[in-house]
Design a protein around this motif. Structure first.
Motif, mmCIF file in Angstrom:
data_model
loop_
_atom_site.group_PDB
_atom_site.id
_atom_site.type_symbol
_atom_site.label_atom_id
_atom_site.label_comp_id
_atom_site.label_asym_id
_atom_site.label_seq_id
_atom_site.Cartn_x
_atom_site.Cartn_y
_atom_site.Cartn_z
ATOM 1 N N GLU A 1 0.831 -1.203 0.000
ATOM 2 C CA GLU A 1 0.000 0.000 0.000
ATOM 3 C C GLU A 1 0.870 1.259 0.000
ATOM 4 O OE1 GLU A 1 -0.495 -2.637 1.875
ATOM 5 O OE2 GLU A 1 -2.416 -3.330 1.053
ATOM 6 N N VAL A 2 1.961 1.224 0.771
ATOM 7 C CA VAL A 2 2.855 2.383 0.817
ATOM 8 C C VAL A 2 3.503 2.608 -0.541
ATOM 9 C CG1 VAL A 2 4.936 3.335 1.868
ATOM 10 C CG2 VAL A 2 3.272 2.130 3.288
ATOM 11 N N GLU A 3 3.899 1.513 -1.220
ATOM 12 C CA GLU A 3 4.493 1.644 -2.548
ATOM 13 C C GLU A 3 3.531 2.325 -3.517
ATOM 14 O OE1 GLU A 3 7.353 1.220 -3.721
ATOM 15 O OE2 GLU A 3 8.458 -0.360 -2.696
ATOM 16 N N ARG A 4 2.240 2.062 -3.346
ATOM 17 C CA ARG A 4 1.255 2.631 -4.265
ATOM 18 C C ARG A 4 1.092 4.132 -4.058
ATOM 19 N NH1 ARG A 4 -1.506 -2.512 -3.996
ATOM 20 N NH2 ARG A 4 -2.654 -1.919 -2.123
ATOM 21 N N ILE A 5 1.513 4.626 -2.900
ATOM 22 C CA ILE A 5 1.408 6.073 -2.661
ATOM 23 C C ILE A 5 2.795 6.702 -2.622
ATOM 24 C CG2 ILE A 5 -0.790 5.912 -1.432
ATOM 25 C CD1 ILE A 5 0.813 6.252 1.195
ATOM 26 N N THR A 6 3.703 6.137 -3.445
ATOM 27 C CA THR A 6 5.072 6.633 -3.471
ATOM 28 C C THR A 6 5.129 8.120 -3.792
ATOM 29 O OG1 THR A 6 5.953 4.471 -4.110
ATOM 30 C CG2 THR A 6 7.328 6.391 -4.583
ATOM 31 N N LYS A 7 4.258 8.568 -4.704
ATOM 32 C CA LYS A 7 4.257 9.993 -5.047
ATOM 33 C C LYS A 7 3.886 10.849 -3.848
ATOM 34 C CE LYS A 7 3.419 9.652 -10.010
ATOM 35 N NZ LYS A 7 2.530 10.043 -11.137
ATOM 36 N N ALA A 8 2.927 10.371 -3.069
ATOM 37 C CA ALA A 8 2.539 11.114 -1.868
ATOM 38 C C ALA A 8 3.683 11.140 -0.864
ATOM 39 C CB ALA A 8 1.292 10.488 -1.243
ATOM 40 N N VAL A 9 4.368 10.003 -0.719
ATOM 41 C CA VAL A 9 5.526 9.955 0.177
ATOM 42 C C VAL A 9 6.597 10.922 -0.315
ATOM 43 C CG1 VAL A 9 7.394 8.506 1.065
ATOM 44 C CG2 VAL A 9 5.064 7.603 0.930
ATOM 45 N N GLY A 10 6.756 11.005 -1.638
ATOM 46 C CA GLY A 10 7.724 11.943 -2.209
ATOM 47 C C GLY A 10 7.405 13.381 -1.884
ATOM 48 N N VAL A 11 6.121 13.712 -1.846
ATOM 49 C CA VAL A 11 5.706 15.071 -1.491
ATOM 50 C C VAL A 11 6.075 15.371 -0.044
ATOM 51 C CG1 VAL A 11 3.725 16.595 -1.138
ATOM 52 C CG2 VAL A 11 3.859 15.181 -3.197
ATOM 53 N N PHE A 12 5.807 14.420 0.840
ATOM 54 C CA PHE A 12 6.155 14.622 2.242
ATOM 55 C C PHE A 12 7.669 14.661 2.434
ATOM 56 C CE2 PHE A 12 1.826 12.866 2.862
ATOM 57 C CZ PHE A 12 1.295 13.908 3.596
ATOM 58 N N ASP A 13 8.381 13.854 1.654
ATOM 59 C CA ASP A 13 9.838 13.869 1.718
ATOM 60 C C ASP A 13 10.365 15.247 1.310
ATOM 61 O OD1 ASP A 13 12.449 12.073 1.732
ATOM 62 O OD2 ASP A 13 12.557 13.347 -0.033
ATOM 63 N N ALA A 14 9.743 15.843 0.287
ATOM 64 C CA ALA A 14 10.138 17.186 -0.147
ATOM 65 C C ALA A 14 9.880 18.205 0.952
ATOM 66 C CB ALA A 14 9.382 17.570 -1.418
ATOM 67 N N ALA A 15 8.781 18.026 1.670
ATOM 68 C CA ALA A 15 8.479 18.922 2.784
ATOM 69 C C ALA A 15 9.526 18.771 3.889
ATOM 70 C CB ALA A 15 7.086 18.643 3.332
ATOM 71 N N GLY A 16 9.918 17.529 4.176
ATOM 72 C CA GLY A 16 10.961 17.300 5.167
ATOM 73 C C GLY A 16 12.288 17.904 4.742
ATOM 74 N N LEU A 17 12.583 17.818 3.453
ATOM 75 C CA LEU A 17 13.803 18.409 2.923
ATOM 76 C C LEU A 17 13.823 19.914 3.183
ATOM 77 C CD1 LEU A 17 16.293 17.679 0.918
ATOM 78 C CD2 LEU A 17 14.874 18.812 -0.796
ATOM 79 N N GLY A 18 12.706 20.584 2.867
ATOM 80 C CA GLY A 18 12.631 22.021 3.079
ATOM 81 C C GLY A 18 12.766 22.396 4.540
ATOM 82 N N LEU A 19 12.103 21.643 5.397
ATOM 83 C CA LEU A 19 12.157 21.939 6.826
ATOM 84 C C LEU A 19 13.551 21.730 7.393
ATOM 85 C CD1 LEU A 19 10.797 22.489 9.588
ATOM 86 C CD2 LEU A 19 10.381 20.017 9.714
ATOM 87 N N PHE A 20 14.183 20.609 7.055
ATOM 88 C CA PHE A 20 15.458 20.269 7.670
ATOM 89 C C PHE A 20 16.596 21.150 7.171
ATOM 90 C CE2 PHE A 20 14.824 15.674 9.335
ATOM 91 C CZ PHE A 20 13.752 16.108 10.079
ATOM 92 N N CYS A 21 16.543 21.581 5.895
ATOM 93 C CA CYS A 21 17.634 22.435 5.422
ATOM 94 C C CYS A 21 17.612 23.783 6.140
ATOM 95 C CB CYS A 21 17.582 22.616 3.911
ATOM 96 S SG CYS A 21 16.253 23.660 3.266
ATOM 97 N N VAL A 22 16.425 24.254 6.494
ATOM 98 C CA VAL A 22 16.317 25.531 7.204
ATOM 99 C C VAL A 22 16.634 25.359 8.687
ATOM 100 C CG1 VAL A 22 14.747 27.396 7.868
ATOM 101 C CG2 VAL A 22 14.683 26.470 5.547
ATOM 102 N N SER A 23 16.039 24.347 9.316
ATOM 103 C CA SER A 23 16.286 24.147 10.746
ATOM 104 C C SER A 23 17.758 23.821 11.003
ATOM 105 C CB SER A 23 15.384 23.037 11.293
ATOM 106 O OG SER A 23 15.696 21.785 10.710
#
Length: 219
Positions: free
Chosen positions: A89-111
């Motif tokens: 099920e998680v594999e099927r929402i890989t694009k959604a996980v990618g969106v959240f990963d992008a959000a984590g990227l933005g947050l962590f580079c600033v913090s």
């Protein structure tokens, strides 16, 4: 410091959210590599916490936050457990996980940039360490999984560049003493949007000019 930008509870929740999605990407790679449950947990922990641990060791914030907050340790395990039982099920929402990963990227580079600056680093080095905070876990993940780090592969959508841009913008705001809660959202959103655009349009970094090598990357 981070507590000057967000309340401690909000910052903690944001950190845990970023840790969770990074951990999920690590656990998914472990599934693709046919790792066992222990290997999945290790890859989830390393992906989620590796960049932050590296940052804290460099700036002398010891013991690293990952070893003083039980939530930081348990969140990757929870993500790995979800993948263990629900990975199709998680594999099927890989694009959604990618969106959240992008959000984590933005947050962590600033913090990461803000924390490094708060511990006495100059703006250039703080921004560099902010980028490392965002991408370091992914590099360690790929090395442990015997993969060429995605950060170094020409056939992968831009990942480090959005983090670099977000960290640089945070450093500029720090330089002019303009970084607070609302303005901190600017570099986070810029890095997030750049990563999403790179994923959508497959933006990649250029290779060497007049490159003669015929070597091809492994899939």
């Amino acid at each position: 410091m981070l507590t000057d930008l967000f309340s401690p509870s909000v910052q903690h929740l944001l950190d845990l959210a970023g840790i969770f999605v990074f951990a999920m990407s690590g656990a998914l790679l472990a599934v693709r590599k046919n790792f066992d449950v222990f290997g999945m947990a290790v890859l989830a922990e390393v992906t989620a916490l590796g960049g932050g641990v590296l940052r804290d060791l460099i700036i002398g914030a010891v013991p690293p936050a990952a070893f003083t907050d039980l939530g930081y340790f348990l969140t990757p395990l929870a993500a790995a457990l979800i993948v263990v039982f629900l990975h199709p099920e998680v594999e099927r929402i890989t694009k959604a996980v990618g969106v959240f990963d992008a959000a984590g990227l933005g947050l962590f580079c600033v913090s990461g940039t803000v924390k490094a600056y708060g511990h006495g680093l100059g703006l250039t080095f703080a921004a560099t360490l902010g980028m490392a905070t965002a991408v370091g876990g992914g590099v360690l993940r790929d090395i442990l999984a015997h993969e060429v780090p995605s950060l170094l592969r020409w056939d992968r959508d831009l990942y480090a560049v959005p983090a670099m841009v977000g960290a640089a913008l945070a450093a500029v705001l720090l330089r002019f003493d303009a970084l607070d809660g609302p303005t901190a959202a600017i570099p986070v959103v810029v890095a997030f949007v750049l990563r999403l655009l790179a994923m959508k349009y497959h933006w990649r970094a250029p290779r060497a000019w007049h490159r003669r090598s015929a070597a091809r990357e492994a899939p």
